[in-house]
Write a protein that holds these residues in place. Structure first.
Motif, PDB file in Angstrom:
ATOM      1  N   THR A  54       0.853  -1.234   0.059  1.00  0.00           N
ATOM      2  CA  THR A  54       0.011   0.091  -0.058  1.00  0.00           C
ATOM      3  C   THR A  54       0.789   1.409   0.089  1.00  0.00           C
ATOM      4  O   THR A  54       1.774   1.552   0.854  1.00  0.00           O
ATOM      5  CB  THR A  54      -0.973   0.104   1.051  1.00  0.00           C
ATOM      6  N   LEU A  55       0.597   2.048  -1.009  1.00  0.00           N
ATOM      7  CA  LEU A  55       1.279   3.414  -1.183  1.00  0.00           C
ATOM      8  C   LEU A  55       0.387   4.627  -0.478  1.00  0.00           C
ATOM      9  O   LEU A  55       0.949   5.342   0.327  1.00  0.00           O
ATOM     10  CB  LEU A  55       1.437   3.934  -2.387  1.00  0.00           C
ATOM     11  N   LYS A  56      -0.887   4.449  -0.220  1.00  0.00           N
ATOM     12  CA  LYS A  56      -1.831   5.349   0.245  1.00  0.00           C
ATOM     13  C   LYS A  56      -3.167   4.538   0.402  1.00  0.00           C
ATOM     14  O   LYS A  56      -3.860   4.024  -0.472  1.00  0.00           O
ATOM     15  CB  LYS A  56      -1.923   6.563  -0.581  1.00  0.00           C
ATOM     16  N   PHE A  57      -3.562   4.720   1.695  1.00  0.00           N
ATOM     17  CA  PHE A  57      -4.947   3.998   1.969  1.00  0.00           C
ATOM     18  C   PHE A  57      -5.813   5.286   1.881  1.00  0.00           C
ATOM     19  O   PHE A  57      -5.773   6.251   2.644  1.00  0.00           O
ATOM     20  CB  PHE A  57      -5.257   3.424   3.261  1.00  0.00           C
ATOM     21  N   LEU A  58      -6.966   5.164   1.126  1.00  0.00           N
ATOM     22  CA  LEU A  58      -7.909   6.231   0.860  1.00  0.00           C
ATOM     23  C   LEU A  58      -9.045   6.259   1.602  1.00  0.00           C
ATOM     24  O   LEU A  58      -9.794   7.253   1.726  1.00  0.00           O
ATOM     25  CB  LEU A  58      -8.201   6.481  -0.803  1.00  0.00           C
ATOM     26  N   GLY A  59      -9.548   5.050   1.955  1.00  0.00           N
ATOM     27  CA  GLY A  59     -10.704   4.814   2.695  1.00  0.00           C
ATOM     28  C   GLY A  59     -11.860   4.724   1.854  1.00  0.00           C
ATOM     29  O   GLY A  59     -11.908   4.608   0.746  1.00  0.00           O
ATOM     30  N   ASN A  60     -13.131   5.268   2.187  1.00  0.00           N
ATOM     31  CA  ASN A  60     -14.414   5.392   1.333  1.00  0.00           C
ATOM     32  C   ASN A  60     -14.362   6.490   0.735  1.00  0.00           C
ATOM     33  O   ASN A  60     -14.518   7.774   1.363  1.00  0.00           O
ATOM     34  CB  ASN A  60     -15.653   5.310   2.426  1.00  0.00           C
ATOM     35  N   ILE A  61     -14.382   6.686  -0.493  1.00  0.00           N
ATOM     36  CA  ILE A  61     -14.600   7.860  -1.482  1.00  0.00           C
ATOM     37  C   ILE A  61     -15.528   7.827  -2.241  1.00  0.00           C
ATOM     38  O   ILE A  61     -16.116   6.577  -2.729  1.00  0.00           O
ATOM     39  CB  ILE A  61     -13.062   8.032  -2.153  1.00  0.00           C
ATOM     40  N   ILE A 175      -6.851   0.614  -6.353  1.00  0.00           N
ATOM     41  CA  ILE A 175      -7.724  -0.473  -5.968  1.00  0.00           C
ATOM     42  C   ILE A 175      -8.694  -0.318  -5.198  1.00  0.00           C
ATOM     43  O   ILE A 175      -9.047   0.498  -4.217  1.00  0.00           O
ATOM     44  CB  ILE A 175      -6.716  -1.694  -5.038  1.00  0.00           C
ATOM     45  N   LYS A 176     -10.008  -1.053  -5.810  1.00  0.00           N
ATOM     46  CA  LYS A 176     -11.211  -0.826  -5.012  1.00  0.00           C
ATOM     47  C   LYS A 176     -11.213  -2.313  -4.194  1.00  0.00           C
ATOM     48  O   LYS A 176     -10.866  -3.468  -4.769  1.00  0.00           O
ATOM     49  CB  LYS A 176     -12.426  -0.981  -5.998  1.00  0.00           C
ATOM     50  N   ALA A 184     -11.673  -9.941   1.709  1.00  0.00           N
ATOM     51  CA  ALA A 184     -11.565  -8.747   0.701  1.00  0.00           C
ATOM     52  C   ALA A 184     -11.433  -9.370  -0.608  1.00  0.00           C
ATOM     53  O   ALA A 184     -10.791 -10.195  -0.953  1.00  0.00           O
ATOM     54  CB  ALA A 184     -10.618  -7.684   1.365  1.00  0.00           C
ATOM     55  N   VAL A 185     -12.018  -8.415  -1.539  1.00  0.00           N
ATOM     56  CA  VAL A 185     -11.931  -8.998  -2.940  1.00  0.00           C
ATOM     57  C   VAL A 185     -11.459  -7.628  -3.490  1.00  0.00           C
ATOM     58  O   VAL A 185     -11.965  -6.597  -3.394  1.00  0.00           O
ATOM     59  CB  VAL A 185     -13.360  -9.228  -3.568  1.00  0.00           C
ATOM     60  N   HIS A 186     -10.526  -7.705  -4.213  1.00  0.00           N
ATOM     61  CA  HIS A 186      -9.739  -6.541  -4.942  1.00  0.00           C
ATOM     62  C   HIS A 186     -10.044  -6.556  -6.366  1.00  0.00           C
ATOM     63  O   HIS A 186      -9.967  -7.432  -7.067  1.00  0.00           O
ATOM     64  CB  HIS A 186      -8.168  -6.423  -4.534  1.00  0.00           C
ATOM     65  N   SER A 187     -10.129  -5.309  -6.873  1.00  0.00           N
ATOM     66  CA  SER A 187     -10.332  -5.083  -8.324  1.00  0.00           C
ATOM     67  C   SER A 187      -9.733  -3.585  -8.595  1.00  0.00           C
ATOM     68  O   SER A 187      -9.649  -2.811  -7.792  1.00  0.00           O
ATOM     69  CB  SER A 187     -11.573  -5.092  -8.823  1.00  0.00           C
ATOM     70  N   SER A 188      -8.753  -3.584  -9.731  1.00  0.00           N
ATOM     71  CA  SER A 188      -7.928  -2.480 -10.191  1.00  0.00           C
ATOM     72  C   SER A 188      -8.952  -1.532 -10.966  1.00  0.00           C
ATOM     73  O   SER A 188      -9.522  -1.865 -11.960  1.00  0.00           O
ATOM     74  CB  SER A 188      -6.827  -3.025 -10.929  1.00  0.00           C
ATOM     75  N   LEU A 189      -9.027  -0.242 -10.460  1.00  0.00           N
ATOM     76  CA  LEU A 189      -9.817   0.836 -11.104  1.00  0.00           C
ATOM     77  C   LEU A 189      -8.861   1.584 -12.087  1.00  0.00           C
ATOM     78  O   LEU A 189      -9.462   2.306 -13.005  1.00  0.00           O
ATOM     79  CB  LEU A 189     -10.648   1.659 -10.118  1.00  0.00           C
ATOM     80  N   PHE A 190      -7.501   1.550 -11.728  1.00  0.00           N
ATOM     81  CA  PHE A 190      -6.912   2.221 -12.799  1.00  0.00           C
ATOM     82  C   PHE A 190      -5.315   1.639 -12.591  1.00  0.00           C
ATOM     83  O   PHE A 190      -4.962   1.297 -11.568  1.00  0.00           O
ATOM     84  CB  PHE A 190      -6.706   3.764 -12.269  1.00  0.00           C
ATOM     85  N   CYS A 191      -4.654   1.769 -13.563  1.00  0.00           N
ATOM     86  CA  CYS A 191      -3.121   0.947 -13.646  1.00  0.00           C
ATOM     87  C   CYS A 191      -2.270   1.935 -14.419  1.00  0.00           C
ATOM     88  O   CYS A 191      -2.566   2.241 -15.746  1.00  0.00           O
ATOM     89  CB  CYS A 191      -3.205  -0.433 -14.089  1.00  0.00           C
ATOM     90  N   GLY A 192      -1.241   2.758 -13.735  1.00  0.00           N
ATOM     91  CA  GLY A 192      -0.473   3.430 -14.326  1.00  0.00           C
ATOM     92  C   GLY A 192       1.114   2.827 -14.528  1.00  0.00           C
ATOM     93  O   GLY A 192       1.368   2.323 -13.384  1.00  0.00           O
ATOM     94  N   ASN A 193       1.710   2.928 -15.825  1.00  0.00           N
ATOM     95  CA  ASN A 193       3.101   2.291 -16.037  1.00  0.00           C
ATOM     96  C   ASN A 193       3.909   3.155 -15.578  1.00  0.00           C
ATOM     97  O   ASN A 193       3.880   4.367 -16.157  1.00  0.00           O
ATOM     98  CB  ASN A 193       2.990   1.892 -17.404  1.00  0.00           C
ATOM     99  N   LEU A 194       4.974   2.851 -14.839  1.00  0.00           N
ATOM    100  CA  LEU A 194       6.341   3.707 -14.660  1.00  0.00           C
ATOM    101  C   LEU A 194       7.191   3.495 -16.039  1.00  0.00           C
ATOM    102  O   LEU A 194       6.906   2.552 -16.676  1.00  0.00           O
ATOM    103  CB  LEU A 194       7.019   3.307 -13.682  1.00  0.00           C
ATOM    104  N   LYS A 195       8.078   4.471 -16.360  1.00  0.00           N
ATOM    105  CA  LYS A 195       8.545   4.628 -17.536  1.00  0.00           C
ATOM    106  C   LYS A 195      10.018   3.539 -17.467  1.00  0.00           C
ATOM    107  O   LYS A 195      10.250   2.804 -16.580  1.00  0.00           O
ATOM    108  CB  LYS A 195       9.676   5.751 -17.673  1.00  0.00           C
TER     109      LYS A 195
END
Length: 195
Positions: A54-61, A175-176, A184-195
């Motif tokens: 985890t880089l950042k937990f956002l909670g309920n958004i 991740i949602k 927990a069931v995780h699914s990716s809402l966005f994926c960004g690639n590093l260079k």
């Protein structure tokens, strides 16, 4: 106005930003988790499928915040190159006297990882009033203890050999996380690639 549509836009989703491990690394860490499990510690065991850093937990958004968060992530990683981190030790949160979580992490924190996390964390306030991380502690959760652990068992557990696990950091995911009685069931809402 359609009441169903209005209800859906007000829904919140539980999210976090993370580095997702590849299948091989999940299997390697899963073997370490199995060794911890065999020590007899009373705990809940996250599925190896869900292993992540985890880089950042956002909670309920709110759903409305998603486009902003995705844009921030794209912006934060635009100039970042791929890098590796090494996980090579076991530890506990919050401390050995009152252990609640057993994790695997690095003995030295990667400067690239710290920079990535800080850049994401500092930009997110443009989307919402997220609490800034006081102290980033990179780790992957292996178990959540139910009733602590006897000191001798915990000491033996933390001495389990992990080896040096080289984790490639090539992408950042939003991740949602949906919580169920089975875990927990995780699914990716966005994926960004590093260079």
């Amino acid at each position: 106005m359609n009441p169903d549509k209005s209800h859906k836009t007000n829904e919140t989703i539980r999210c976090f930003i993370a580095i997702v491990l590849d299948g091989q690394m999940k299997r390697q860490i899963g073997r370490i988790q199995t060794a911890i499990c065999s020590s007899g510690i009373d705990a809940r065991w996250p599925s190896a499928q869900n292993f992540h850093l985890t880089l950042k937990f956002l909670g309920n958004i709110s759903q409305q915040a998603l486009p902003c968060i995705k844009a921030i992530l794209s912006e934060a990683i635009a100039d970042k190159s791929r890098f590796n981190i090494t996980f090579n030790r076991l530890g506990v949160f919050p401390n050995a006297r009152h252990p609640k979580v057993i994790w695997i992490g690095p003995d030295k924190t990667s400067p690239d990882l710290v920079t990535l996390q800080r850049d994401i964390d500092s930009r997110l306030n443009r989307c919402d009033l997220f609490v800034k991380e006081k102290r980033f502690s990179p780790h992957i959760t292996l178990s959540r203890l139910r009733n602590g652990a006897k000191p001798d068992i915990l000491k033996k557990t933390l001495e389990i050999e992990t080896g040096s696990l080289l984790i490639p950091v090539t992408q950042v995911h939003l991740i949602k996380s949906r919580l169920h009685s089975s875990g927990a069931v995780h699914s990716s809402l966005f994926c960004g690639n590093l260079k």
